[in-house]
Scaffold this motif. Structure first.
Motif, short mmCIF file in Angstrom:
data_model
loop_
_atom_site.label_atom_id
_atom_site.label_comp_id
_atom_site.label_asym_id
_atom_site.label_seq_id
_atom_site.Cartn_x
_atom_site.Cartn_y
_atom_site.Cartn_z
N SER A 1 25.14 -7.91 -44.05
CA SER A 1 24.20 -7.44 -45.59
C SER A 1 23.15 -8.63 -46.08
O SER A 1 22.15 -7.98 -46.50
N ILE A 2 23.08 -10.06 -45.96
CA ILE A 2 22.67 -11.02 -45.88
C ILE A 2 21.29 -11.32 -45.20
O ILE A 2 20.44 -11.50 -45.46
N ALA A 3 22.08 -10.42 -43.98
CA ALA A 3 20.20 -11.13 -43.24
C ALA A 3 19.11 -10.27 -43.40
O ALA A 3 18.35 -10.21 -43.75
N ARG A 4 20.40 -9.00 -43.60
CA ARG A 4 19.05 -7.66 -44.15
C ARG A 4 18.31 -8.16 -45.36
O ARG A 4 16.88 -8.14 -45.44
N ARG A 5 18.82 -8.65 -47.03
CA ARG A 5 18.07 -9.01 -47.87
C ARG A 5 17.24 -10.47 -47.40
O ARG A 5 15.99 -10.01 -47.89
N LEU A 6 17.35 -10.65 -46.22
CA LEU A 6 16.59 -12.10 -46.04
C LEU A 6 15.36 -12.05 -45.20
O LEU A 6 14.35 -12.21 -44.61
N GLY A 7 15.76 -10.32 -43.75
CA GLY A 7 15.08 -9.78 -43.69
C GLY A 7 14.89 -10.94 -42.08
O GLY A 7 14.02 -11.18 -41.78
N THR A 8 16.18 -11.08 -41.61
CA THR A 8 15.90 -12.38 -40.53
C THR A 8 17.31 -11.82 -39.53
O THR A 8 17.85 -10.98 -40.41
N SER A 9 17.48 -12.17 -38.30
CA SER A 9 18.76 -11.37 -37.64
C SER A 9 20.47 -12.19 -38.14
O SER A 9 19.48 -13.02 -39.04
N SER A 10 21.16 -11.19 -37.24
CA SER A 10 22.12 -11.75 -37.66
C SER A 10 22.34 -13.50 -37.10
O SER A 10 22.98 -13.96 -37.64
N ARG A 11 22.10 -13.93 -35.93
CA ARG A 11 22.22 -14.78 -35.37
C ARG A 11 21.17 -16.00 -35.41
O ARG A 11 21.65 -16.99 -35.80
N THR A 12 19.63 -15.85 -36.67
CA THR A 12 19.62 -16.48 -37.66
C THR A 12 19.95 -17.10 -38.44
O THR A 12 19.84 -18.18 -38.99
N LEU A 13 20.09 -16.01 -38.99
CA LEU A 13 21.03 -15.91 -40.32
C LEU A 13 22.44 -17.04 -40.24
O LEU A 13 23.10 -18.38 -41.09
N ARG A 14 23.36 -16.70 -38.75
CA ARG A 14 24.81 -18.11 -38.19
C ARG A 14 23.97 -19.03 -38.16
O ARG A 14 24.64 -20.24 -38.32
N ARG A 15 22.68 -19.39 -37.38
CA ARG A 15 22.60 -21.04 -37.36
C ARG A 15 21.62 -21.18 -38.30
O ARG A 15 22.06 -21.98 -39.11
N ARG A 16 20.83 -20.69 -39.47
CA ARG A 16 20.32 -21.12 -40.67
C ARG A 16 22.00 -21.73 -42.16
O ARG A 16 21.76 -22.94 -42.44
N ILE A 17 23.15 -20.81 -41.67
CA ILE A 17 23.95 -21.39 -42.01
C ILE A 17 24.67 -22.12 -42.09
O ILE A 17 25.55 -23.65 -42.08
N ARG A 18 24.84 -22.52 -39.98
CA ARG A 18 25.48 -23.94 -39.43
C ARG A 18 25.08 -24.72 -39.98
O ARG A 18 25.19 -25.97 -40.47
N VAL A 19 23.28 -25.51 -40.15
CA VAL A 19 22.55 -26.14 -40.32
C VAL A 19 22.40 -26.46 -41.81
O VAL A 19 22.60 -27.56 -42.36
N LEU A 20 22.81 -25.47 -43.12
CA LEU A 20 23.07 -25.63 -43.80
C LEU A 20 24.48 -26.47 -44.59
O LEU A 20 25.14 -27.50 -45.40
N CYS A 21 25.69 -25.77 -43.61
CA CYS A 21 26.86 -26.62 -43.80
C CYS A 21 27.36 -27.41 -43.12
O CYS A 21 27.35 -28.30 -43.44
N ASP A 22 26.10 -28.25 -42.06
CA ASP A 22 26.14 -29.29 -41.37
C ASP A 22 25.36 -30.52 -42.85
O ASP A 22 26.12 -31.63 -43.15
#
Length: 84
Positions: free
Chosen positions: A43-64
């Motif tokens: 749902s977050i990926a859809r809201r942001l207009g991105t793929s699930s894979r890209t979202l997971r990468r963005r979350i990983r970068v943010l968490c780091d």
């Protein structure tokens, strides 16, 4: 008035806006807000207009960047700092 002194003065509005915590981009703040809502990642990926894979990468970068391991810890980190 001396031009050298005038150039040295920087009006308050000319100072670049720093995001809360001094290290988050506006898009990272938006991601924290969505994570805090407890939405599924799809749902977050859809809201942001991105793929699930890209979202997971963005979350990983943010968490780091903020020094946590999970999206839940990221949301708690933001809440404790009054960012969400």
């Amino acid at each position: 008035m001396n031009p050298a002194l005038t150039a040295a003065r920087v009006p308050a509005q000319a100072v670049p806006h720093r995001h809360p915590a001094g290290l988050l981009a506006p898009s990272e703040h938006q991601l924290l807000l969505l994570l805090a809502e407890g939405l599924p990642l799809d749902s977050i990926a859809r809201r942001l207009g991105t793929s699930s894979r890209t979202l997971r990468r963005r979350i990983r970068v943010l968490c780091d960047r903020i020094g946590v391991r999970t999206p839940l810890q990221a949301a708690v980190w933001a809440a404790r700092r009054g960012l969400i």
